[in-house]
Design an enzyme around this catalytic site. Structure first.
Site, short mmCIF file in Angstrom:
data_model
loop_
_atom_site.label_atom_id
_atom_site.label_comp_id
_atom_site.label_asym_id
_atom_site.label_seq_id
_atom_site.Cartn_x
_atom_site.Cartn_y
_atom_site.Cartn_z
N CYS A 1 -34.95 1.10 15.72
CA CYS A 1 -33.95 0.94 14.67
C CYS A 1 -32.64 1.59 15.12
O CYS A 1 -32.64 2.76 15.50
CB CYS A 1 -34.46 1.59 13.39
SG CYS A 1 -33.21 1.68 12.11
N CYS B 1 -37.76 -1.90 10.78
CA CYS B 1 -37.75 -0.48 11.07
C CYS B 1 -38.93 0.15 10.36
O CYS B 1 -39.19 -0.15 9.19
CB CYS B 1 -36.44 0.11 10.57
SG CYS B 1 -36.49 1.89 10.40
N TYR C 1 -19.21 -30.40 -19.50
CA TYR C 1 -20.35 -31.19 -19.03
C TYR C 1 -21.69 -30.75 -19.65
O TYR C 1 -22.73 -31.29 -19.32
CB TYR C 1 -20.45 -31.16 -17.51
CG TYR C 1 -20.45 -29.77 -16.90
CD1 TYR C 1 -21.46 -28.87 -17.17
CD2 TYR C 1 -19.43 -29.38 -16.04
CE1 TYR C 1 -21.46 -27.61 -16.62
CE2 TYR C 1 -19.42 -28.11 -15.47
CZ TYR C 1 -20.43 -27.24 -15.77
OH TYR C 1 -20.42 -25.98 -15.23
N ASP D 1 0.81 -1.23 0.00
CA ASP D 1 0.00 0.00 0.00
C ASP D 1 0.84 1.28 0.00
O ASP D 1 0.54 2.23 -0.71
CB ASP D 1 -0.94 0.01 1.21
CG ASP D 1 -2.03 -1.03 1.08
OD1 ASP D 1 -2.84 -1.19 2.00
OD2 ASP D 1 -2.06 -1.70 0.02
N CYS E 1 -35.23 6.42 7.06
CA CYS E 1 -34.17 5.64 7.69
C CYS E 1 -32.98 5.62 6.74
O CYS E 1 -33.08 5.13 5.62
CB CYS E 1 -34.64 4.22 7.98
SG CYS E 1 -33.31 3.16 8.58
N GLU F 1 -23.05 -37.00 -11.63
CA GLU F 1 -21.65 -36.63 -11.80
C GLU F 1 -21.24 -35.63 -10.74
O GLU F 1 -22.10 -34.93 -10.18
CB GLU F 1 -21.45 -36.02 -13.19
CG GLU F 1 -22.09 -34.66 -13.34
CD GLU F 1 -22.34 -34.24 -14.78
OE1 GLU F 1 -23.26 -34.81 -15.40
OE2 GLU F 1 -21.64 -33.34 -15.26
N CYS G 1 -32.03 4.84 12.76
CA CYS G 1 -32.84 6.06 12.71
C CYS G 1 -33.74 6.20 13.95
O CYS G 1 -34.52 7.14 14.04
CB CYS G 1 -33.69 6.11 11.45
SG CYS G 1 -35.06 4.94 11.44
N LYS H 1 -20.24 -32.36 -8.82
CA LYS H 1 -20.47 -30.93 -9.07
C LYS H 1 -19.17 -30.22 -8.73
O LYS H 1 -18.78 -30.12 -7.57
CB LYS H 1 -21.61 -30.41 -8.20
CG LYS H 1 -21.93 -28.96 -8.44
CD LYS H 1 -23.21 -28.56 -7.72
CE LYS H 1 -23.66 -27.16 -8.10
NZ LYS H 1 -22.67 -26.14 -7.80
N LYS I 1 -26.53 -31.24 -3.02
CA LYS I 1 -25.39 -30.62 -2.35
C LYS I 1 -24.93 -31.46 -1.16
O LYS I 1 -25.73 -32.06 -0.46
CB LYS I 1 -25.77 -29.21 -1.84
CG LYS I 1 -26.24 -28.26 -2.93
CD LYS I 1 -25.14 -27.89 -3.91
CE LYS I 1 -24.18 -26.89 -3.35
NZ LYS I 1 -24.64 -25.51 -3.43
N ASP J 1 -16.43 -27.48 -8.02
CA ASP J 1 -16.47 -26.16 -7.38
C ASP J 1 -15.49 -25.23 -8.07
O ASP J 1 -14.39 -24.99 -7.59
CB ASP J 1 -16.14 -26.31 -5.90
CG ASP J 1 -16.59 -25.11 -5.11
OD1 ASP J 1 -17.25 -24.23 -5.69
OD2 ASP J 1 -16.29 -25.04 -3.91
N SER K 1 -28.39 -21.96 -14.25
CA SER K 1 -27.84 -22.39 -12.99
C SER K 1 -28.61 -23.65 -12.58
O SER K 1 -29.38 -24.17 -13.37
CB SER K 1 -27.94 -21.17 -12.08
OG SER K 1 -28.34 -21.48 -10.86
N LEU K 2 -28.36 -24.18 -11.42
CA LEU K 2 -29.01 -25.44 -11.03
C LEU K 2 -29.83 -25.25 -9.76
O LEU K 2 -29.40 -24.55 -8.84
CB LEU K 2 -27.95 -26.51 -10.76
CG LEU K 2 -27.14 -27.02 -11.94
CD1 LEU K 2 -25.97 -27.87 -11.47
CD2 LEU K 2 -28.03 -27.82 -12.89
S1 IVH Z 1 -24.75 -28.49 -15.46
C1 IVH Z 1 -28.07 -26.38 -17.61
N1 IVH Z 1 -22.90 -29.95 -14.35
O1 IVH Z 1 -22.78 -25.51 -10.92
C2 IVH Z 1 -27.22 -26.94 -16.53
N2 IVH Z 1 -23.06 -27.68 -13.69
O2 IVH Z 1 -24.83 -24.36 -9.25
C3 IVH Z 1 -25.86 -26.36 -16.54
N3 IVH Z 1 -21.37 -26.99 -12.08
O3 IVH Z 1 -23.58 -22.88 -13.10
C4 IVH Z 1 -25.03 -26.77 -15.42
N4 IVH Z 1 -20.34 -28.93 -11.94
O4 IVH Z 1 -21.11 -23.69 -13.00
C5 IVH Z 1 -23.46 -28.74 -14.41
N5 IVH Z 1 -21.26 -31.34 -13.48
C6 IVH Z 1 -21.83 -30.15 -13.56
C7 IVH Z 1 -21.36 -29.07 -12.79
C8 IVH Z 1 -22.01 -27.85 -12.88
C9 IVH Z 1 -20.36 -27.67 -11.52
C10 IVH Z 1 -21.68 -25.59 -11.79
C11 IVH Z 1 -22.04 -24.75 -12.99
C12 IVH Z 1 -23.41 -24.19 -12.67
C13 IVH Z 1 -23.43 -24.29 -11.18
C14 IVH Z 1 -24.84 -24.29 -10.62
#
Ligand code: IVH
Length: 711
Positions: free
Chosen positions: A436, A454, A243, A50, A460, A133, A439, A135, A331, A137, A99-100
């Site tokens: 609150c 509040c 995938y 910094d 506020c 499969e 405020c 998931k 999950k 990270d 997303s899932l």
């Molecule tokens: S399928 C239309 N398969 O998880 C479905 N996603 O929480 C598209 N992810 O946005 C996603 N492993 O980034 C799929 N084997 C897997 C995955 C996977 C990780 C991620 C992916 C998605 C997120 C949703």
């Protein structure tokens, strides 16, 4: 770069610099500060401490002040910390990146499978295969290949638009630059991640070089992919699993498992632990197996993803607003750790909710250092649920307590339990404030609400400023250069009080005005102009984003998208809301007919439009609110209002409705003058009679299927 020469001048007093020396040093400083900004903001890996950074900036300002003719207006003093998102180009995904939905318990998974059967109208014993499969990270990436050549790579972004990281993706060994024998157009989607070994080695290297280390492999992968300098990405050990896919010129296969196998033959790396499962039992046993292997896989996973194997059925199931109906993330249970709770504080949110937060002695939970956790609400602290039943066997939470923290994925850490044997002597139950803290207005709990709120409304300060922050947030107006920090500063100085004021900034504080943005500390000509332009650019906004930005309680991104696609245009929605204030009206019934809109959200929406309708109208008047994209605008039912009645024989009501909506139609629950088409199966009753009386077109199920080309 003029490195050597500039180094020569760095120790010379500014007043002694020649024009040429000053110019060269300014160029060097601009370059160095830009790289430091990027390293700090975009890479989470500062290259300067910094003090050095500040000294460079001061030197830069001193030279610019002494040699104003050399200041180009795009130097460091005009930049307000390079936000990473500004640095990458944007790419609009040809097909939305989804997303899932998440499941946690075996019951959730059973319900997922049953729900699919119900939607498709399949019997409970009909065969139905899924893939399971890991998931991963990491972060998702979409790769577009045209004629076998990698054309571009984009991050997920908000699902519709991502960041252009093509140059960086080309540096990843797992990503082929060209494909043989591939469909002419192929978008491959998958996850960028970093393996445990590589992560440890990278952190060791960073530490040895005095650089910043990463908290976990996911952050390291994200930081490495989102580098402005692709050679840095190239030096980082990133990997990629394919995938899924986006736009295609021809299908890859008939099933999920075969399509993934095809991706493998094309040269992509696919997860070796994907398993085809004949049904629920196999899905759950695969989950158990993958969970067991978790520690030895060599990379982070946070669950198991199930996908329906048959792609034709996937197609029939389609999508909710942001998630497919045919896939689910199962999950893993959250990670846990014990630590000391130091203090309890109250934060006031944009809807006035008083949210208690625990300040903790920092502790690592699942690879992330946690020092704050949510305490939910006063009942949760007191050890009871919303109905008064005991939780944690009635143990309350107090300042000084020894508490168990858990966190699942990206969600805010929570407190699970408290160890009474370690409670400090003389501790007292927490007294939840009844006013609150921001405020001092009374904070009250409505009957049936677990949250104390509040009552100060926009007087506020916390509510007002949180609403503004929400308004400019990423999923809302997403105004470049106007983040939480700037909003707070403008608000504090009375420059903006309401969202509308944002769009008046240029008029009030632009060129020719007595007080000007460019004269504020940290701003200059260029940055001020850039902000005004960025604000202007966002005057045109999609309806769903606009609705979400209003920050109405219970109207999140998903609901905003549902409302937008149901009503289509802002004037239609606005008019319908006025009519729906009367809960006996057809407009109210129509609002409730939207799948995903319940009475609680409806009430919140109507109340907000009643209380703040004038302000919202005034805001809308200075914007161009884009009509919601009808998914298939050239379909024969796009923009039409349909009603289904009687029994359908070829598909379930749920599927019929989803298909009609996917083709841009609006499906209503009752027949009115606005109905364009009634699809009447056997047993149709009063709706058919009413349609006939109103002169609405009526057809049977076969007619309907022929119309949408499904016969
Ligand atoms: S399928 C239309 N398969 O998880 C479905 N996603 O929480 C598209 N992810 O946005 C996603 N492993 O980034 C799929 N084997 C897997 C995955 C996977 C990780 C991620 C992916 C998605 C997120 C949703």
């Amino acid at each position: 770069m003029s490195g050597r020469k500039a180094k020569d001048t760095a120790g010379i007093a500014v007043s002694d610099l020649s024009d040429a020396e000053a110019s060269a040093e300014l160029a060097r400083l601009s370059d160095l500060i830009a790289r430091a900004d990027t390293a700090y903001h975009a890479d989470d890996a500062p290259i300067l401490d910094d003090a050095t950074y500040d000294a460079l900036r001061r030197r830069n300002t001193a030279i610019e002040t002494r040699f104003p003719e050399l200041a180009h207006g795009d130097g460091p003093s005009e930049r307000v910390g390079a936000a990473p998102v500004e640095a990458f180009g944007k790419i609009r995904h040809a097909k939305r990146m989804m997303s899932l939905a998440n499941g946690f318990t075996n019951e959730d998974i059973a319900e997922f499978v049953t729900g699919i059967r119900r939607f498709l109208g399949l019997s409970m014993d009909a065969a139905l295969a899924f893939t399971a499969e890991p998931k991963i990270d990491g972060l998702s990436l979409s790769l577009r290949y045209e004629d076998g050549k990698l054309i571009h790579a984009a991050t997920r972004g908000d699902g519709e638009t991502g960041e252009d990281v093509t140059a960086n993706a080309r540096e990843i060994a797992d990503i082929p630059q060209s494909l043989g024998n591939a469909p002419a157009l192929l978008e491959v989607r998958g996850e960028v991640y970093m393996a445990h070994d590589d992560f440890a080695a990278l952190n060791a290297r960073q530490a040895a070089q005095g650089g910043k280390t990463f908290a976990n492999p996911r952050n390291a992968a994200a930081g490495s992919l989102r580098q402005l300098d692709s050679t840095i990405t190239g030096a980082r050990p990133l990997r990629f699993f394919a995938y899924a896919w986006g736009e295609l010129s021809e299908p890859l296969a008939a099933t999920q498992s075969a399509a993934v196998a095809r991706l493998a033959t094309l040269g992509f790396s696919v997860n070796p632990d994907m398993q085809r499962c004949a049904g629920l039992d196999e899905m759950l046993s695969t989950y158990a197996r993958i969970e067991e292997q978790r520690a030895t896989l060599g990379y982070d996973i946070d669950g198991v993803v199930y996908k329906l194997d048959d792609l034709a059925l996937q197609d029939r199931l389609g999508y909710r607003s942001t998630t497919p109906r045919w896939a689910l993330a199962h999950k893993f249970p959250a990670e846990r750790a014990w630590t000391r709770l130091r203090a309890m504080e109250i934060q006031v949110g944009r809807t006035g909710a008083l949210s208690p937060v625990a300040r903790l002695d920092p502790v690592t939970v699942g690879g992330v250092v946690v020092s704050n956790a949510t305490l939910h609400n006063e009942d949760y602290i007191a050890g009871r649920d919303s109905k008064g039943a005991p939780i944690r066997e009635g143990r309350d939470i107090r300042s000084g307590d020894w508490v168990e923290i858990y966190r699942a994925g990206d969600v805010i850490p929570k407190i699970r339990d408290v160890d009474l044997s370690k409670r400090p002597e003389g501790s007292a139950p927490y007294a939840f404030p009844e006013t609150c803290p921001e405020c001092q207005s009374p904070a009250i709990r409505e009957p049936g609400d677990s949250v104390r709120r509040c009552t100060g409304g926009l007087i506020c300060p916390a509510q007002a400023v949180e609403r503004l922050k929400h308004f400019v947030g990423r999923a809302a107006f997403d105004i470049e250069g106007l983040g939480a920090k700037q909003v707070e500063a403008f608000w504090r100085d009375g420059w903006i009080a309401t969202p509308r004021d944002i769009f008046a900034l240029a008029d009030r504080f632009g060129p020719g005005q007595p007080r000007q943005l460019k004269n504020r500390e940290g701003w200059g000509d260029t940055s001020a102009k850039k902000l005004f332009d960025a604000i202007d650019e966002k005057r045109e906004i999609p309806l769903a984003r606009f609705l979400f930005a209003l920050g109405i309680r219970h109207v999140g991104e998903t609901s905003a998208a549902l409302l937008a696609s149901h009503y289509g245009t802002w004037p239609d929605l606005r008019r319908a809301m006025t009519e729906a204030q009367d809960t006996d009206s057809p407009a109210y019934a129509d609002l409730l007919s939207i799948d995903g809109v319940g009475p609680v959200m409806a009430r919140a929406l109507l109340a907000a439009l009643k209380a703040e309708g004038d302000e919202i109208d005034a805001l809308a008047a200075c914007l161009t609110i884009e009509d919601a994209a009808r998914p298939v605008s050239d379909s024969p039912v796009a923009g039409k209002t349909l009603v289904f009645t009687g029994s359908l024989e070829r598909m379930t009501r749920a599927e019929a409705k989803a298909r009609a909506e996917a083709m841009g139609a609006k499906v209503a629950g009752s027949v009115s003058a606005k109905t364009d088409l009634l699809i009447a199966g056997p047993g149709a009753g009063s709706k058919a009679t009413k349609a006939a009386a109103l002169g609405v077109e009526v057809m049977d199920e076969d007619g309907w299927l022929a119309l949408i080309g499904a016969l």
